[in-house]
Design a protein around this motif. Structure first.
Motif, PDB file in Angstrom:
ATOM      1  N   ASP A  74      -6.483   4.649  -5.002  1.00 18.38           N
ATOM      2  CA  ASP A  74      -5.327   4.021  -4.365  1.00 18.38           C
ATOM      3  C   ASP A  74      -4.084   4.051  -5.247  1.00 18.38           C
ATOM      4  OD1 ASP A  74      -6.542   3.144  -1.897  1.00 18.38           O
ATOM      5  OD2 ASP A  74      -7.633   1.656  -3.061  1.00 18.38           O
ATOM      6  N   ASP A 114      -5.734   2.369   7.656  1.00 19.51           N
ATOM      7  CA  ASP A 114      -4.821   2.589   6.537  1.00 19.51           C
ATOM      8  C   ASP A 114      -4.584   4.068   6.274  1.00 19.51           C
ATOM      9  OD1 ASP A 114      -7.213   3.396   5.443  1.00 19.51           O
ATOM     10  OD2 ASP A 114      -7.273   1.874   3.876  1.00 19.51           O
ATOM     11  N   HIS A 145      -2.900   5.425  10.672  1.00 16.36           N
ATOM     12  CA  HIS A 145      -2.207   4.241  10.159  1.00 16.36           C
ATOM     13  C   HIS A 145      -1.989   3.194  11.247  1.00 16.36           C
ATOM     14  CE1 HIS A 145      -1.149   5.573   6.061  1.00 16.36           C
ATOM     15  NE2 HIS A 145      -1.126   6.783   6.586  1.00 16.36           N
ATOM     16  N   GLU A 179       2.506  -1.495   4.291  1.00 14.58           N
ATOM     17  CA  GLU A 179       2.573  -0.109   3.832  1.00 14.58           C
ATOM     18  C   GLU A 179       4.018   0.312   3.602  1.00 14.58           C
ATOM     19  OE1 GLU A 179      -0.365   2.681   5.661  1.00 14.58           O
ATOM     20  OE2 GLU A 179      -0.592   1.090   7.132  1.00 14.58           O
ATOM     21  N   ASN A 207      -4.450  -2.698   8.779  1.00 17.16           N
ATOM     22  CA  ASN A 207      -4.421  -2.720   7.321  1.00 17.16           C
ATOM     23  C   ASN A 207      -3.945  -4.101   6.866  1.00 17.16           C
ATOM     24  OD1 ASN A 207      -4.075  -2.266   4.584  1.00 17.16           O
ATOM     25  ND2 ASN A 207      -2.888  -0.398   4.824  1.00 17.16           N
ATOM     26  N   ASP A 266       0.873  -1.175   0.000  1.00  9.77           N
ATOM     27  CA  ASP A 266       0.000   0.000   0.000  1.00  9.77           C
ATOM     28  C   ASP A 266       0.907   1.221   0.000  1.00  9.77           C
ATOM     29  OD1 ASP A 266      -1.650   2.141   0.596  1.00  9.77           O
ATOM     30  OD2 ASP A 266      -2.816   1.064   2.105  1.00  9.77           O
TER      31      ASP A 266
END
Length: 878
Positions: A185, A725, A791, A826, A822, A38
């Motif tokens: 995204d 996220d 996050h 990330e 998430n 991500d």
């Protein structure tokens, strides 16, 4: 439909774990060798131009840190009329390429960025891209980036008006809005040098990645699934690989598989086509949205180089002209649904995956079975949700009432159409392509070439048809499905094709004023909302008037949305822009769903109409007032039944019924005898019971609200996890209630919100006080706000109190939610800043505006543009 009641106390809402999303067309496959991060966190953002911002050493330390999906500004809930920002915005991100990318080719996949973009990698231009609704990728390896490197990505996005690419129309003459930003995204992808190609990157027709289709289907007995797989060799050697394809059912059991060898020279791309035979297949339809997982692995020996999962549905679609639509070998009618613009209150187009799924469920819960993507391809997460929940989709190429005779414009339309088909071709939900420009006068050769593209890009059985308006050049004699009205589907001039109504329900007085009974803001209250529901019901009747050729239509428009060419938002939704339901939602459910429902359309205030209106799908309803002092039963027979025999399996009963109207049942002065004289306020109750086959199967109850005594908070999660996220959000609604929990619809308050823990409030400058703190007005008893995750997974507590507190003012409320981790790793360095701070809203209010705002427009230019809009609306309207 069960609803969770949240009281004004400390509550914890537990949600299921989040699932992994699809990325560039594939769901993650364990052990595939493909690595996906991500890439949404850690972007620095500046609204406005910034000379030299592409340079490596540019000082962006004063820029805000944001997470994508991201909007260039937090907008007023009513930002129509070109009050949104148009112009240049810059994003920069510094990151370290993960070491596990060693030996892999790295790329960035942007699902969409609004407008025109220029992307730089370490100070060098990597891509120029035109268009705001389809994906593009950046090859980091080709730009010299390797695992372990510190890299800087700079992206300039410009959502200014530009006639050179679709939609092309200036926003001040547009029925929607070019909300700016990296609003979908972004993903960092690492894969082997010998790997599946990307469908959105290939220049070859009907190629790229994995392409699956239903070759044949004998329901309940056998199906044949065709699979085309393209593999690219970016290594410096000749390579031999094996393409292994495994089809699994919903329980994870293998039902078919195939493997084929493939030799690839350096730089070559090769294609393997396989057939998978499935015994006793489960067919996909809106009633049974059964999904298989197609696992693709590129193997060398026992080692997997690359792979991914494609979710597919086994189904057939046939448009049979006078016999209408057939799905899986059976007649399917009526197909009723809604159009969908992608914007949301406050955040514009920056709608995260969780809300994309929730929107699909909201439409499904309304009883809809089809969505028209107005007027551009929707977010990939929305398409995945439609596959999962059972919603057909008409996928439209970007465009609205605009044609540019410069050849580059048409070429960009063709390119968009090719890319949207390649992106969405594997979705079982796709029932039609709309390859032309909505409500536009274009040349005949454009219509015919656009049609041919849909055939070239899907040259296999099961091809979704192509649809276009009856009055457009080149359509009536060529296209698979014709957009038109029920009356145009009969008589000597009727087309031979099946007919579908692309937009229904909107009844403006003219296309300048836009007054209409179907358009009602929630803020206007009970009477306006009641008229809206009745108006939409009357329009809905056309959808059931068929002898076969007319197959249904899509409501314009289930969600309130923003527009460029009018100062008012479109208020015709059955949900508002925050997705708060209106009474028209219950009306729609009473007509389009089989689950028993009764709904009293009324609030029992001193100003409520005397007639009590009840929406239902039951055979009859029984209304009781004052605990039995007055009782009446009223039959509710079908008003219109499709002229089809037998009825199609999906239409299990005639469901179009007029509301039950109980004349002169509500009288405030009569109810006052119970509250004032007898001191029995609990006796003032309307109770309606729905009856089927002599049994009570559902109930609805109304009480007048008394004095405002407390706030109540509820989170509109719609059963979807709240994901940590940095971009996911939920709508939290503060309701003003009385002692018994009844919503006080006439309350006039403002609600202040604060938040603690792993969350932040998304508040536009128009909803803050002098110090920049949130202050949201109560409308029709509620005050909604957006709560966004950070996050880091954990708890987030939101507090609400009325702005003017006092000894007998409504009491405050508190709600605690838990965010889920998430599911995707990330990749970012800089954490996002905290939520709204003092003074920040005032600073945002000073942001630069585009030179094309209404104040800068010549009045004659604006009026001329709106007159042209009116002409085209009338040309393609009733």
């Amino acid at each position: 439909m069960k609803r969770l009641l949240l009281l004004p106390a400390l509550l914890f809402v537990l949600l299921p774990c989040a699932s992994q999303p699809s990325v560039a067309g594939f769901f993650p496959l364990e052990g595939s060798g493909r690595i996906v991060y991500d890439f949404g966190g850690g972007w620095r953002f500046h609204r406005g131009d910034a000379g030299g911002a592409e340079a490596i050493d540019y000082d962006d330390s004063r820029w805000e840190v944001v997470t994508t999906p991201h909007s260039v500004e937090l907008e007023s809930p009513e930002v129509s009329g070109c009050r949104n920002y148009q112009g240049v915005a810059w994003y920069r991100k510094r990151f370290v390429v993960p070491t596990e990318m060693e030996g892999r080719r790295c790329s960035l996949h942007f699902e969409a960025v609004m407008g025109r973009q220029v992307v730089y990698v370490n100070g060098r231009e990597a891509l120029r891209h035109w268009g705001g609704f389809l994906p593009f990728s950046i090859d980091l390896t080709a730009a010299g980036v390797e695992a372990g490197d510190t890299c800087i990505i700079a992206l300039m996005a410009d959502n200014s008006d530009d006639a050179s690419y679709p939609p092309g129309k200036p926003q001040y003459a547009l029925d929607f809005t070019y909300h700016g930003g990296i609003y979908r995204d972004v993903w960092l992808i690492g894969k082997h040098s010998v790997a599946l190609t990307e469908a959105d990157e290939t220049a070859d027709v009907a190629r790229g990645g994995v392409f699956a289709w239903t070759e044949s289907l004998n329901v309940g007995r056998q199906a044949v699934v065709g699979v085309q797989t393209e593999v690219g060799n970016a290594s410096s050697n000749k390579e031999k690989v094996t393409v292994l394809t495994v089809l699994k059912d919903a329980e994870g059991k293998t039902v078919a598989s195939a493997r084929h060898p493939l030799w690839l020279r350096k730089g070559e791309r090769g294609v393997i086509t396989q057939q998978l035979r499935v015994s006793a297949p489960h067919a996909w339809s809106p009633e049974t949205p059964y999904l298989y997982t197609l696992e693709t692995r590129i193997m060398q020996g026992r080692h997997t180089l690359d792979g991914g999962i494609t979710r597919i549905g086994i189904r057939t679609i046939e448009w049979r002209g006078a016999d209408g639509l057939w799905v899986n070998g059976q007649r399917y009618t009526q197909l009723i649904g809604g159009n969908r613009h992608q914007d949301f209150a406050v955040v514009g187009n920056a709608v995260p995956d969780g809300q994309q799924w929730r929107d699909a469920l909201r439409l499904r819960d309304a009883g809809f079975r089809i969505v028209r993507s107005a007027h551009y391809p929707q977010d990939p997460a929305f398409m995945d949700a439609c596959d999962e929940l059972g919603l057909f989709v008409i996928v439209a190429t970007p465009g609205w009432q605009f044609w540019n005779s410069n050849p580059i414009f048409a070429e960009r339309v063709y390119q968009n159409t090719r890319h949207m088909i390649r992106r969405d071709r594997n979705h079982p939900c796709v029932i039609l392509w709309e390859p032309i420009l909505n409500e536009t006068h274009f040349p005949q050769d454009f219509a015919l070439r656009s049609l041919q593209i849909t055939k070239d890009e899907y040259p296999h059985p099961g091809r979704p048809g192509a649809a276009a308006d009856l009055r457009s050049a080149g359509v009536k004699d060529s296209y698979d499905v014709i957009y038109g009205y029920a009356t145009q589907a009969v008589g000597p001039g009727a087309p031979t094709q099946s007919v579908f109504r692309r937009e229904w329900g909107d009844l403006v007085d003219d296309w300048y004023a836009h007054n209409a009974p179907n358009r009602a803001s929630r803020a206007w209250g009970e009477q306006a909302l009641r008229v809206q529901a009745q108006s939409l019901w009357e329009s809905l009747g056309e959808m059931f008037q068929t002898d076969g050729r007319f197959t249904g239509g899509c409501l314009w428009h289930p969600f309130d949305h923003q527009r460029g060419y009018h100062p008012d938002p479109f208020y015709g939704g059955i949900y508002d822009a925050y997705r708060q339901p209106k009474p028209s939602l219950r009306m729609m459910q009473s007509q389009l769903t089989d689950e028993p429902i009764v709904y009293i359309s009324g609030d029992m205030t001193p100003f409520s109409p005397s007639d009590v209106v009840v929406w239902t799908n039951c055979d009859s309803v029984r209304l009781t007032l004052y605990g039995g002092a007055r009782v009446e039963t009223m039959p509710t027979p079908p008003t219109i039944t499709p002229n089809l025999s037998p009825l199609p399996p999906n239409l299990t009963s005639p469901v179009y019924r007029a509301p039950a109207v109980f004349k002169d049942w509500w009288n405030f002065m009569e109810s006052r005898r119970y509250t004032y004289s007898s001191k029995q306020p609990d006796k003032v109750e309307l109770k309606v019971e729905g009856i089927r086959d002599g049994r009570v199967v559902c109930t609805d109850v109304r009480h007048p609200s008394r004095r405002s005594t407390q706030l109540r908070l509820r989170a509109d999660t719609v059963g979807r996890p709240f994901v940590a996220d940095g971009s996911d959000f939920v709508v939290v609604v503060a309701e003003v209630t009385d002692d018994n929990g009844h919503v006080r619809r006439l309350a006039r308050e403002s609600v202040c919100f604060t938040v603690e823990g792993e969350g932040r409030l998304l508040i536009p400058a128009t909803q803050t006080d002098a110090e920049g703190l949130p202050r949201v007005p109560v409308e029709y008893g509620t005050a909604p706000i957006l709560l966004q995750s950070t996050h880091r997974a954990g708890t987030v507590t939101i507090h609400a109190h009325v702005a003017a507190e006092g000894a007998v003012a409504p009491r405050s409320a508190t709600l605690t939610l838990t965010t889920q981790p998430n599911p995707m790793p990330e990749c970012y360095i800089e954490s996002r800043q905290a939520g709204l701070s003092k003074g920040k809203a005032a600073e945002a209010a000073k942001s630069p505006k585009a030179p094309t705002t209404p104040s800068a427009l010549d009045a004659d230019v604006l009026r001329g543009a709106l007159e042209e809009v009116s002409k085209q609306q009338e040309a393609f309207g009733e």
